[in-house]
Design a protein around this motif. Sequence first.
Motif, PDB file in Angstrom:
ATOM      1  N   GLN A 171      -5.519   2.838  10.403  1.00 35.76           N
ATOM      2  CA  GLN A 171      -5.787   1.511  10.975  1.00 35.76           C
ATOM      3  C   GLN A 171      -4.486   0.757  11.251  1.00 35.76           C
ATOM      4  O   GLN A 171      -4.358   0.063  12.276  1.00 35.76           O
ATOM      5  N   VAL A 196      -6.663   3.584   5.806  1.00 46.02           N
ATOM      6  CA  VAL A 196      -5.993   2.305   6.020  1.00 46.02           C
ATOM      7  C   VAL A 196      -4.707   2.488   6.827  1.00 46.02           C
ATOM      8  O   VAL A 196      -4.363   1.641   7.676  1.00 46.02           O
ATOM      9  N   LEU A 241       0.852  -1.193   0.000  1.00 46.68           N
ATOM     10  CA  LEU A 241       0.000   0.000   0.000  1.00 46.68           C
ATOM     11  C   LEU A 241       0.887   1.242   0.000  1.00 46.68           C
ATOM     12  O   LEU A 241       1.874   1.310   0.740  1.00 46.68           O
TER      13      LEU A 241
END
Length: 402
Positions: free
Chosen positions: A132, A129, A121
């Motif tokens: 997280q 994200v 990513l």
Amino acid sequence: MDVELLDAPEVSKRLKRLIDKHDEIHVAVAWGYNGPVADRLLQNAHKFSSVTIGISFCQTDPNLIERLVGTKNAFIADGGSATFHPKLHYFRSGDNAEAIVGSSNFNVGGLGKNWEACIHLKGHVDSPVFKQVRACLETYRPLRRSVTAAMAKSYRLQFDAAKALRKPKNPVMPSEAAAWRQFTSPLVEMEWDTYLSAVRSSRYHELDKRLGLLRTCQRLFATVGSFAELSANEWKAIAGVIGEAQKRASGLDDHDWGWFGSMKGMGDFANRIAEQDGWLTRAVDSIPRHGDVTCAQYERFCGYFLRAFERSHRTGGVPTATRLLAMKRPDTFVCVSKPNKAGLAQALAFSPSTLDLENYWERVVEPVRASTWYNIDRPTGEEAEIWDGRVAMLDAIYYSPD
């Protein structure tokens, strides 16, 4: 947000690049190794924000742990009774963040030879994200323990001890043709009730007398700390070479000691038994009376057993060695001799002419240990006594004097 799927070799390449590129390094992995990617990581230790490595099951290289001693923001994970099992790598420079999340551990397999799947990513640090990811890393904070020299020393001792323990093999697959036939044979798939019926309906020898012989052998072994402490005639009885007069003279005439494999025709073996050879003592003593028997212990037995015949014209082989093994541990070994060899070979899908001490463990012990009948919980009553000698009792099923 850029998203890319990576295999294991690409994970290795990408990690090296990201370690060099970014200002902050966060790692949380179940296990670690001491290879090239670890070298790159340690070269950038000044960037560590949190590098947390698990040590469950002693799978992490102790050399890596020693290199982390005293390193700021490097930790061992203490998961308590639960396994620390994440595979999470997070990197940040200013507003830019990247992460590799997936199946790859920080070890040889995860970074090279294994079949792995990981997501890379790349995007803004405030993307949901990445928030997280940072929150997930924060949950590991209570598990982190600084890496001290005392901890590294203790871990190495435990790692070395764990190496000696038996580890399960990968399951056999159809592509492994010979082994597949063994592990899918009728004997391996036999249920306990079917096994029990076959033992009880044996055409040769009475069940209670077979059990009585095994019971006497177990009593003899239980009364001493070493095989050497038994009398010469007790050695001969256990080895299956005792004569009628010797049985009567020593009060061992309650049994036909030829059951489970008579070895009276094995002259060199009988001589070593009569001499109470020290190498045979070492061999038999290598096998524990209780608990798991490991392949390493079996191999040690074989090494000592063969030493006993260094000056003999004939070497002890499968029948004589497995006779001793079956009498010491009838729950693990079966004596393979001429009357039962063909039946056992057919039942376990191996060629009888190729069986030797080197492959006995692989061809007999391993498939038997995978068998349905072998792995039931210990029953009660008479069945419990059969269960205690269930591998040696295969002789009752496959014995044929023809």
